[in-house]
Motif scaffolding. Structure first.
Motif, mmCIF file in Angstrom:
data_model
loop_
_atom_site.group_PDB
_atom_site.id
_atom_site.type_symbol
_atom_site.label_atom_id
_atom_site.label_comp_id
_atom_site.label_asym_id
_atom_site.label_seq_id
_atom_site.Cartn_x
_atom_site.Cartn_y
_atom_site.Cartn_z
ATOM 1 N N ALA A 222 0.831 -1.204 0.000
ATOM 2 C CA ALA A 222 0.000 0.000 0.000
ATOM 3 C C ALA A 222 0.867 1.256 0.000
ATOM 4 C CB ALA A 222 -0.922 -0.012 1.217
ATOM 5 N N ILE A 223 1.981 1.226 0.735
ATOM 6 C CA ILE A 223 2.909 2.364 0.738
ATOM 7 C C ILE A 223 3.462 2.604 -0.660
ATOM 8 C CG2 ILE A 223 5.148 3.161 1.587
ATOM 9 C CD1 ILE A 223 4.553 1.754 4.224
ATOM 10 N N VAL A 224 3.823 1.522 -1.345
ATOM 11 C CA VAL A 224 4.362 1.644 -2.707
ATOM 12 C C VAL A 224 3.305 2.232 -3.641
ATOM 13 C CG1 VAL A 224 5.212 0.348 -4.697
ATOM 14 C CG2 VAL A 224 6.059 -0.187 -2.410
ATOM 15 N N ARG A 225 2.060 1.771 -3.532
ATOM 16 C CA ARG A 225 0.996 2.281 -4.402
ATOM 17 C C ARG A 225 0.745 3.767 -4.149
ATOM 18 N NH1 ARG A 225 -1.530 -2.746 -3.262
ATOM 19 N NH2 ARG A 225 -2.751 -1.737 -1.620
ATOM 20 N N ARG A 226 0.772 4.175 -2.894
ATOM 21 C CA ARG A 226 0.508 5.578 -2.579
ATOM 22 C C ARG A 226 1.625 6.494 -3.082
ATOM 23 N NH1 ARG A 226 -1.174 3.315 2.414
ATOM 24 N NH2 ARG A 226 0.797 3.898 3.420
ATOM 25 N N ASN A 227 2.835 5.943 -3.193
ATOM 26 C CA ASN A 227 3.987 6.751 -3.608
ATOM 27 C C ASN A 227 4.482 6.372 -5.002
ATOM 28 O OD1 ASN A 227 4.909 8.325 -0.974
ATOM 29 N ND2 ASN A 227 4.306 6.256 -0.352
ATOM 30 N N LEU A 228 3.594 5.841 -5.824
ATOM 31 C CA LEU A 228 3.988 5.380 -7.156
ATOM 32 C C LEU A 228 4.544 6.516 -7.999
ATOM 33 C CD1 LEU A 228 4.108 2.825 -8.827
ATOM 34 C CD2 LEU A 228 1.834 3.362 -9.738
ATOM 35 N N VAL A 229 3.952 7.689 -7.886
ATOM 36 C CA VAL A 229 4.431 8.830 -8.676
ATOM 37 C C VAL A 229 5.863 9.184 -8.279
ATOM 38 C CG1 VAL A 229 4.072 11.274 -9.175
ATOM 39 C CG2 VAL A 229 2.112 9.729 -9.016
ATOM 40 N N VAL A 230 6.141 9.142 -6.985
ATOM 41 C CA VAL A 230 7.496 9.440 -6.505
ATOM 42 C C VAL A 230 8.487 8.412 -7.038
ATOM 43 C CG1 VAL A 230 8.952 9.685 -4.467
ATOM 44 C CG2 VAL A 230 6.615 10.565 -4.446
ATOM 45 N N LEU A 231 8.097 7.141 -7.028
ATOM 46 C CA LEU A 231 8.996 6.090 -7.498
ATOM 47 C C LEU A 231 9.254 6.210 -8.993
ATOM 48 C CD1 LEU A 231 7.626 3.033 -5.481
ATOM 49 C CD2 LEU A 231 9.720 4.337 -5.060
ATOM 50 N N VAL A 232 8.211 6.523 -9.762
ATOM 51 C CA VAL A 232 8.396 6.694 -11.209
ATOM 52 C C VAL A 232 9.325 7.862 -11.488
ATOM 53 C CG1 VAL A 232 7.242 7.287 -13.365
ATOM 54 C CG2 VAL A 232 6.205 5.616 -11.821
ATOM 55 N N GLY B 7 14.606 4.860 -4.036
ATOM 56 C CA GLY B 7 13.257 5.388 -3.905
ATOM 57 C C GLY B 7 12.407 4.569 -2.949
ATOM 58 N N LEU B 8 12.514 3.246 -3.033
ATOM 59 C CA LEU B 8 11.758 2.376 -2.129
ATOM 60 C C LEU B 8 12.182 2.592 -0.681
ATOM 61 C CD1 LEU B 8 11.708 -0.954 -4.176
ATOM 62 C CD2 LEU B 8 9.745 0.490 -3.624
ATOM 63 N N VAL B 9 13.482 2.653 -0.451
ATOM 64 C CA VAL B 9 13.973 2.886 0.911
ATOM 65 C C VAL B 9 13.483 4.229 1.437
ATOM 66 C CG1 VAL B 9 16.046 3.251 2.294
ATOM 67 C CG2 VAL B 9 15.987 1.399 0.627
ATOM 68 N N LEU B 10 13.476 5.231 0.574
ATOM 69 C CA LEU B 10 13.068 6.565 0.997
ATOM 70 C C LEU B 10 11.589 6.614 1.370
ATOM 71 C CD1 LEU B 10 13.700 9.574 1.323
ATOM 72 C CD2 LEU B 10 13.145 9.875 -1.095
ATOM 73 N N VAL B 11 10.711 6.128 0.479
ATOM 74 C CA VAL B 11 9.268 6.262 0.748
ATOM 75 C C VAL B 11 8.833 5.377 1.913
ATOM 76 C CG1 VAL B 11 8.775 6.939 -1.632
ATOM 77 C CG2 VAL B 11 8.683 4.529 -1.007
ATOM 78 N N ILE B 12 9.395 4.179 1.996
ATOM 79 C CA ILE B 12 9.022 3.304 3.110
ATOM 80 C C ILE B 12 9.550 3.873 4.422
ATOM 81 C CG2 ILE B 12 9.389 1.020 4.123
ATOM 82 C CD1 ILE B 12 9.306 -0.137 1.323
#
Length: 243
Positions: A14-24, A200-205
């Motif tokens: 869910a965290i990844v989905r909410r921050n998908l724009v940031v990851l892209v 990016g994953l480490v940052l958003v999580i």
């Protein structure tokens, strides 16, 4: 604050989905950095040439077989001769145009050369590398050209028929390569993208866990107490019946 150990895999998804724009955006930025890094990296080009060891003689089947056998016996010696100071010093001195670089030495050229001969063959394969495509091709061709002259000098005989006992004939002239062998363009971009995605994953999580916010209704649900826990709880009182 919730411990990361109490979070389920679905929470991290869910965290990844909410921050998908940031990851892209992170992946796109990493790809751009990879392209820039590739443009700035020093390039290595590779060129190939080959030559055949022959023993001059009359044109006959027996003579051709003898020439081939003589070439096979000489191949190991000529492989060593091709990367010797005798050859490479001449190559360096003949580089009037400066294609091989500034202040080239036999040791420096030797590090850029790989010379071999296939098993049971009178063929010499020369592989040369260089910082430019022209430098790689020039080095490969120069080694073969100088080797031809040196072999003629070393193998010269003043017998009944004056001439060299063995010669070097060019089979393939090295062409100027179109693209470098190192670094690889797509390998560089892929590495940059993977590193960017990981960061990016480490940052958003990390940010989401540090905030410890309730952004999903499922995270606000209290854990259900099991029936076994109820059965094990002590009885603190009872309502008695009428007399």
């Amino acid at each position: 604050m919730r411990s990361p150990s109490t979070r389920r895999p679905a929470d991290y998804l869910a965290i990844v989905r909410r921050n998908l724009v940031v990851l892209v955006a992170t992946v796109i930025a990493a790809a751009a950095v990879g392209v820039g890094a590739y443009a700035l990296m020093p390039k290595t080009y590779e060129a190939h040439s080959s030559a055949l060891i022959i023993a001059p003689g009359p044109a006959s089947v027996g003579a051709e077989r003898a020439s081939d056998l003589a070439g096979q016996l000489r191949s190991a010696s000529y492989v060593q001769l091709a990367v010797s100071d005798q050859v490479l010093s001449r190559v360096a001195r003949a580089d009037d145009a400066g294609l091989l670089g500034d202040a080239v030495t036999p040791d420096g050229l030797r590090e850029r050369l790989t010379v071999g001969s296939p098993l049971d063959s009178a063929v010499l394969d020369v592989v040369a590398t260089g910082p430019t495509a022209e430098a790689a091709a020039h080095l490969a061709n120069s080694v073969v050209d100088v080797l031809r002259v040196l072999v003629t000098e070393l193998e010269w005989s003043d017998g009944p028929v004056a001439g060299p006992l063995h010669e070097i004939d060019v089979i393939d002239v090295a062409s100027v390569p179109d693209a470098p062998v190192l670094p690889e363009f797509w390998g560089t971009i892929t590495t940059a993208v993977l590193l960017g995605l990981l960061m990016g994953l480490v940052l958003v999580i990390g940010v989401e866990v540090a905030r410890d916010r309730v952004v999903d209704p499922r995270e606000a649900r209290a854990p259900r107490t099991s029936d076994a826990a109820h059965r094990g709880a002590p009885i603190v009182g009872a309502i008695g019946g009428g007399a």
